[in-house]
Scaffold this motif. Structure first.
Motif, mmCIF file in Angstrom:
data_model
loop_
_atom_site.group_PDB
_atom_site.id
_atom_site.type_symbol
_atom_site.label_atom_id
_atom_site.label_comp_id
_atom_site.label_asym_id
_atom_site.label_seq_id
_atom_site.Cartn_x
_atom_site.Cartn_y
_atom_site.Cartn_z
ATOM 1 N N THR A 1 0.813 -1.225 0.000
ATOM 2 C CA THR A 1 0.000 0.000 0.000
ATOM 3 C C THR A 1 0.840 1.265 0.000
ATOM 4 O O THR A 1 0.357 2.331 -0.361
ATOM 5 N N ARG A 2 2.114 1.139 0.371
ATOM 6 C CA ARG A 2 3.010 2.305 0.344
ATOM 7 C C ARG A 2 3.735 2.444 -0.991
ATOM 8 O O ARG A 2 4.565 3.305 -1.167
ATOM 9 N N ASN A 3 3.450 1.538 -1.901
ATOM 10 C CA ASN A 3 4.064 1.527 -3.223
ATOM 11 C C ASN A 3 5.418 0.828 -3.245
ATOM 12 O O ASN A 3 6.058 0.762 -4.287
ATOM 13 N N ASP A 4 5.884 0.304 -2.118
ATOM 14 C CA ASP A 4 7.152 -0.415 -2.091
ATOM 15 C C ASP A 4 7.020 -1.755 -2.820
ATOM 16 O O ASP A 4 5.954 -2.384 -2.798
ATOM 17 N N ILE A 5 8.103 -2.185 -3.439
ATOM 18 C CA ILE A 5 8.132 -3.488 -4.106
ATOM 19 C C ILE A 5 8.350 -4.575 -3.063
ATOM 20 O O ILE A 5 9.325 -4.523 -2.293
ATOM 21 N N THR A 6 7.469 -5.546 -3.036
ATOM 22 C CA THR A 6 7.581 -6.642 -2.071
ATOM 23 C C THR A 6 7.996 -7.959 -2.717
ATOM 24 O O THR A 6 8.485 -8.864 -2.027
ATOM 25 N N ALA A 7 7.770 -8.078 -4.014
ATOM 26 C CA ALA A 7 8.113 -9.332 -4.696
ATOM 27 C C ALA A 7 8.309 -9.092 -6.181
ATOM 28 O O ALA A 7 7.763 -8.140 -6.755
ATOM 29 N N LEU A 8 9.109 -9.965 -6.786
ATOM 30 C CA LEU A 8 9.316 -9.964 -8.226
ATOM 31 C C LEU A 8 8.698 -11.231 -8.792
ATOM 32 O O LEU A 8 8.889 -12.327 -8.234
ATOM 33 N N ARG B 1 9.522 7.605 -6.341
ATOM 34 C CA ARG B 1 8.158 7.131 -6.068
ATOM 35 C C ARG B 1 8.121 5.815 -5.313
ATOM 36 O O ARG B 1 7.164 5.531 -4.603
ATOM 37 N N VAL B 2 9.127 4.984 -5.488
ATOM 38 C CA VAL B 2 9.173 3.676 -4.830
ATOM 39 C C VAL B 2 10.345 3.706 -3.857
ATOM 40 O O VAL B 2 11.507 3.670 -4.269
ATOM 41 N N SER B 3 10.063 3.772 -2.580
ATOM 42 C CA SER B 3 11.103 4.092 -1.598
ATOM 43 C C SER B 3 12.142 2.991 -1.409
ATOM 44 O O SER B 3 13.255 3.259 -0.952
ATOM 45 N N ASN B 4 11.809 1.739 -1.762
ATOM 46 C CA ASN B 4 12.793 0.665 -1.591
ATOM 47 C C ASN B 4 13.421 0.247 -2.918
ATOM 48 O O ASN B 4 13.979 -0.843 -3.039
ATOM 49 N N LEU B 5 13.328 1.132 -3.924
ATOM 50 C CA LEU B 5 13.946 0.898 -5.231
ATOM 51 C C LEU B 5 15.094 1.880 -5.408
ATOM 52 O O LEU B 5 14.949 3.084 -5.158
ATOM 53 N N TYR B 6 16.230 1.361 -5.870
ATOM 54 C CA TYR B 6 17.439 2.165 -6.053
ATOM 55 C C TYR B 6 17.964 1.927 -7.465
ATOM 56 O O TYR B 6 18.004 0.784 -7.931
ATOM 57 N N HIS B 7 18.360 3.002 -8.133
ATOM 58 C CA HIS B 7 18.838 2.902 -9.502
ATOM 59 C C HIS B 7 20.354 3.013 -9.547
ATOM 60 O O HIS B 7 20.961 3.841 -8.853
#
Length: 431
Positions: A198-205, A364-370
């Protein structure tokens, strides 16, 4: 069938601290640094790679490590990365052979805007403590043992702390380091989609090997990034710019083995002597705004996306390309006669609209890093890995001397990319 099912079930049951998407030099560097900073914690790190480790552009890199850059902050990071490459053991757990050949940069003239840009670059690099200095024609003659044609109107700069690496040795180091650092390498594993909370974080691939759970995601997918994250509404402006690389057999009587790398910005070519008897050459990234715009246009029209990198036709060469390169060699190395062609291939730069990296947290996705290199991945791999690891594991920005705001993906937010191509921002001072 049973063994395949068990393998997929085992992958699905795993939960990782961090999943790195992309098994090139940047993805590998991030995984090694993250795992090291996690210390004795039981949490694991995985690299998800759609082919095999290093199968993309990392296997075709010319492997030149240098510091001079139009961005002082990029130059500062490159200087640190160069020292890391010289002593890789503390951060990767392995070392890699290198040659410190130095490089001679050739610019167009003593007068005009181009000359001022190069002099400004020299001053900026010296402020960063980078040895990048204009040298005399006599110095060029001595450094190249009279192998390079000198033109009176040209100006020459020397950067002694430039390294040559070798792509096969880099790939071997990556594979060895992955084992030493206990990284799970999930090869032949393609990512199809993401689950978010719900926070937009990625939880699974969602992958070709099942669902993989994770706390953090690193995007080191290079040219695949745009398509990969479009499904969750993220715009990552990356395109591919083709570059042709060629090898020619030479004699020490033509070009000395000790010759520095030649970065010829008059003929738009890099030359380096390697593996004993080969003169390797390739073109630098194009910096003209219209050329960059065309690269992004081609990306939109290419149904294969970044998979064009794997196309067998990438290893074919046409006569026009070969003649073009032969002309560049003959014009710069008058003693060489007619070079003996020893094979060539197409590689690619993965570029952004302003030719700068995309580095750091997503907006936008707090647990995603580029971690995208914009055509300069290899030289920065060790420092980028350390930066991403600090952001993820230590929850802090890099050391005070490093500021990555210039390279944040936030600069593209709600922005018409054509603005970059209508401005002069794509004409950096020199490099």
């Amino acid at each position: 069938m049973g063994s395949l099912f068990e393998k997929e079930k085992a992958v699905m049951s795993k939960k990782y601290h961090t999943v790195v998407i992309g098994g090139g030099c940047l993805g590998a560097a991030c995984s090694f640094s993250i795992r090291r900073k996690l210390g004795n914690k039981a949490e694991k790190v995985a690299i998800v790679e759609k082919k095999v480790l290093g199968a993309g552009l990392s296997s075709r890199h010319s492997a030149i490590v240098r510091s001079a850059n139009a961005s002082p902050m990029a130059a500062r990071m490159a200087k640190i990365a160069t020292q890391y490459w010289k002593n890789l053991q503390p951060i990767w757990g392995v070392d890699i052979p290198f040659e410190q050949s130095g490089a001679i940069w050739i610019a167009e003239s003593h007068s005009g805007k181009s000359s001022k840009n190069w002099m400004d670059l020299e001053q900026a690099m010296q402020k960063e403590g980078i040895d990048f200095t204009m040298i005399s024609h006599q110095d060029v003659t001595e450094l190249t043992r009279n192998a390079v044609k000198i033109v009176p109107e040209e100006i020459y700069y020397y950067e002694p702390d430039v390294l040559q690496l070798d792509s096969p040795q880099i790939l071997n180091a990556m594979q060895t380091a992955a084992q030493k650092n206990n990284i799970d390498i999930l090869e032949h594993c393609e990512v199809f989609d993401f689950e978010q909370d719900t926070r937009n974080d990625i939880t699974a691939l969602h992958t070709s090997q099942g669902k993989i759970l994770t706390k953090h995601v690193v995007n080191a997918a290079g040219g695949w990034s745009s398509e990969l994250f479009a499904g969750i509404g993220l715009r990552i402006p990356v395109a591919l710019e083709p570059v042709y690389a060629a090898n020619f057999l030479v004699s020490v009587n033509d070009i000395p083995e000790s010759m520095p790398i030649i970065a010829d910005y008059v003929n738009q070519a890099y030359f380096r002597r390697w593996r004993g008897s080969i003169l390797h050459m390739h073109q630098p990234r194009r910096r003209n705004a219209k050329d960059i715009a065309r690269s992004f246009s081609r990306a939109a029209m290419n149904p294969d996306g970044a998979n064009v990198i794997y196309d067998a036709l990438s290893f074919n060469v046409n006569h026009q390309q070969l003649d073009n390169y032969l002309g560049k060699i003959i014009s710069r190395f008058p003693r060489i006669g007619k070079p003996v062609y020893a094979g060539g291939y197409h590689s690619f730069f993965d570029i952004t609209p302003d030719l700068k990296f995309i580095l750091g947290s997503d907006t936008r996705v707090s647990n995603l890093y580029h971690c995208l290199g914009a055509g300069q991945a290899l030289k920065y791999a060790p420092i980028f890995g350390e930066i991403i690891a600090e952001l993820i594991v230590e929850k802090r920005m890099p050391a005070d001397s490093i500021d990555i705001e210039e390279f944040s993906i936030a600069r593209f937010a709600d922005k018409d990319l054509s603005e970059y191509w209508r401005s002069d921002s794509l004409q950096p001072s020199a490099l």
